[in-house]
Design a protein around this motif. Structure first.
Motif, PDB file in Angstrom:
ATOM      1  N   ALA A 152       0.816  -1.218   0.000  1.00  8.79           N
ATOM      2  CA  ALA A 152       0.000   0.000   0.000  1.00  8.79           C
ATOM      3  C   ALA A 152       0.847   1.264   0.000  1.00  8.79           C
ATOM      4  O   ALA A 152       0.301   2.368  -0.102  1.00  8.79           O
ATOM      5  CB  ALA A 152      -0.934  -0.003   1.213  1.00  8.79           C
ATOM      6  N   ASN A 153       2.170   1.087   0.135  1.00  5.04           N
ATOM      7  CA  ASN A 153       3.071   2.238   0.204  1.00  5.04           C
ATOM      8  C   ASN A 153       2.694   3.150   1.376  1.00  5.04           C
ATOM      9  O   ASN A 153       2.671   4.362   1.246  1.00  5.04           O
ATOM     10  CB  ASN A 153       3.075   3.001  -1.124  1.00  5.04           C
ATOM     11  N   ARG A 154       2.390   2.526   2.495  1.00  2.00           N
ATOM     12  CA  ARG A 154       2.006   3.230   3.718  1.00  2.00           C
ATOM     13  C   ARG A 154       3.119   3.083   4.754  1.00  2.00           C
ATOM     14  O   ARG A 154       3.992   2.232   4.607  1.00  2.00           O
ATOM     15  CB  ARG A 154       0.698   2.657   4.272  1.00  2.00           C
ATOM     16  N   PRO A 155       3.086   3.879   5.819  1.00  2.00           N
ATOM     17  CA  PRO A 155       4.140   3.791   6.839  1.00  2.00           C
ATOM     18  C   PRO A 155       4.182   2.415   7.499  1.00  2.00           C
ATOM     19  O   PRO A 155       3.193   1.950   8.047  1.00  2.00           O
ATOM     20  CB  PRO A 155       3.753   4.857   7.864  1.00  2.00           C
ATOM     21  N   ARG A 156       5.324   1.774   7.421  1.00  4.73           N
ATOM     22  CA  ARG A 156       5.446   0.419   7.969  1.00  4.73           C
ATOM     23  C   ARG A 156       5.592   0.411   9.481  1.00  4.73           C
ATOM     24  O   ARG A 156       5.484  -0.640  10.093  1.00  4.73           O
ATOM     25  CB  ARG A 156       6.595  -0.310   7.283  1.00  4.73           C
TER      26      ARG A 156
END
Length: 131
Positions: A52-56
């Motif tokens: 999702a290309n979100r903060p891991r």
């Protein structure tokens, strides 16, 4: 707090992350990731955040007792957006009934992976933004 209460809290958190794995495996494959990664608790949410290309770093919030119970549905909501599911109903199903909703999405023929770039282009209505 007795130790067995803490163990139960962590068991609930692990189940929240593991139970949707059966549907996630097929969804990971649709996104180009190996399906076996869905069956490793917490690593599967790391893969969801990566896709999702979100903060891991959200994955690490899942390890905090009770806080993780609220972070996990948020990760699930961000993940279903990758398959073009932007409606409130889809987000409610992803957050509350993920073990049933993810297999449904995985084996439904018309569900396609659209990627994080298409998600960023989607604009919510003003009413939805306030909701």
């Amino acid at each position: 707090m007795p130790l067995h209460h803490l163990v139960i809290i962590y068991l609930i958190g692990t189940l929240l992350v593991f139970l949707p794995s059966f549907g996630l495996a097929k969804l990971f494959e649709k996104a180009g990731a190996p399906g076996w990664k869905a069956f490793v608790p917490f690593y599967n949410t790391w893969i969801m955040e990566t896709l999702a290309n979100r903060p891991r770093h959200w994955v690490f919030w899942q390890f905090i007792p009770v806080v993780g119970w609220f972070i996990t549905p948020g990760i699930f909501i961000e993940f279903v957006k990758l398959y073009g599911k932007f409606s409130i109903g889809s987000h409610i199903l992803a957050s509350l009934l993920a073990p049933f909703y993810f297999p449904y999405l995985a084996y439904y023929e018309n569900v396609k992976y659209i990627g994080p770039d298409a998600v960023k282009k989607h604009k919510k209505t003003a009413a939805r933004e306030w909701f």
